[in-house]
Write an enzyme that holds these catalytic residues in place. Structure first.
Site, PDB file in Angstrom:
ATOM      1  N   GLY A   1     -11.890 -21.271 -48.592  1.00 26.28           N
ATOM      2  CA  GLY A   1     -11.133 -22.217 -47.739  1.00 26.28           C
ATOM      3  C   GLY A   1     -11.015 -22.046 -46.426  1.00 26.28           C
ATOM      4  N   GLU A   2     -11.970 -20.954 -45.984  1.00 27.42           N
ATOM      5  CA  GLU A   2     -11.897 -20.688 -44.563  1.00 27.42           C
ATOM      6  C   GLU A   2     -13.132 -20.966 -43.883  1.00 27.42           C
ATOM      7  OE1 GLU A   2      -9.858 -16.965 -43.620  1.00 27.42           O
ATOM      8  OE2 GLU A   2      -8.881 -16.830 -45.614  1.00 27.42           O
TER       9      GLU A   2
END
Length: 337
Positions: free
Chosen positions: A130-131
């Site tokens: 997610g990053e």
């Protein structure tokens, strides 16, 4: 020729007065719950310079677009000024990005303290889908495909093989230099009575008298303990983060978060783990109510905010690194996958 027999006595008195004044200033600083920040000392310039490049290099992400500096922008107080950060493919992050400035002074990293050191923290976002959405293996493959990095890693570590441990160690070494000394408040602590205004001083006294320094103390003015968010009354939030319990699995740690540093807090809005306090005034009001059971008047709030703004220190100031170019062996980025 007349000799002034009082001259030695006058000199002795002057020296004694200076020594007494110096002792008083040191004692006053030592008696305060907040201490000045000590400037960073660079012990390994090659390692720090390598870490600086890695910190700014977006090629450590799947998209080739996101770097450490994306969420911890050194031009914006070491954060991104968003409620939650934006990750790969515009993924909405789960929590507010803490400032990287003075992070070496923290008891642990992340809001829940799941990383004990800066090096432990540095590897997390790279492999988080997610990053930065890369993997550690892909990160090492990229670095190994760039002759400039191969040379710098060998110079810094003395071997030909690049590892993720070396990469995160270098990033951490750079982050350890990101301290912010010489704030106006630090100058006041060191004896310069003109460094802060009477209103700011009144705000500091109110900050202490109200109990804020029970959590916000030390050189970072926080960052050294975990505390419950909502001591006197519950904190209402739509954010799913539950704090330290995610690490310890102990019910007593539910909603216990690392106390954020208040250094440079004027620059690190919005505030709290969920980023719901958009201004310092709002943050002071909420903290007063839910942590201390105190409702600050507008005048009191303004004084505390004035004090907090004196905690802004020297910001990182260096020449931006020129990143070594990719080669034909470098895997191209995938920004839309």
């Amino acid at each position: 020729m007349t000799t002034n027999k009082l001259a030695p006595l006058a000199t002795a008195l002057t020296l004694s007065t200076a020594l007494l004044l110096s002792t008083c200033l040191i004692t006053r600083a030592a008696d305060e719950p907040i201490s000045p920040i000590v400037p960073a000392v660079v012990k390994n310039p090659k390692l720090v310079e390598l870490g600086k490049k890695l910190f700014f290099d977006p090629r450590l992400s799947k998209s080739g677009f996101i770097s450490c500096n994306s969420c911890h922008n050194l031009s914006m107080g070491g954060t991104d000024n968003l409620k939650t950060s934006i990750g790969h493919n515009w993924n909405k992050g789960p929590i507010n990005a803490p400032t990287v400035l003075n992070s070496s002074l923290n008891v642990a990293q992340f809001w829940d303290g799941r990383a004990l050191t800066l090096q432990d923290q540095a590897g997390g976002p790279i492999a988080n889908p997610g990053e930065m959405a890369f993997t550690h293996d892909l990160a090492i493959a990229f670095l190994s495909s760039v002759p400039g990095y191969v040379e710098e890693f060998k110079s810094a570590f003395g071997n030909d093989k690049i590892t993720i441990e070396e990469a995160t160690r270098a990033i951490a070494a750079f982050e350890e230099t990101l301290v912010t000394p010489n704030s106006r408040f630090d100058k006041w602590l060191k004896g310069d009575k003109t460094a802060i205004t009477p209103t700011e001083l009144a705000g500091y006294e109110l900050f202490k008298d109200s109990g804020c320094t029970a959590c916000h103390n030390g050189s970072a003015v926080g960052g050294n303990t975990f505390q419950k968010m909502g001591v006197v009354e519950p904190y209402q939030s739509d954010n799913r983060a539950e704090g330290r319990i995610a690490v310890t699995k102990e019910e007593a740690d539910r909603f216990n978060f690392k106390v954020p540093t208040l250094r440079n807090v004027e620059l690190t809005y919005p505030y709290f783990h969920d980023g719901e306090a958009g201004t310092l005034s709002k943050a002071v009001d909420i903290m007063g109510r839910i942590q201390l059971g105190k409702k600050f008047t507008p005048a009191e709030n303004a004084k505390i905010v004035a004090f907090l703004k004196t905690l802004t220190g020297d910001q990182p100031d260096f020449k931006l690194p020129i990143l070594p170019p990719s080669t034909d062996k470098t895997e191209p980025p995938h920004p839309f996958n």
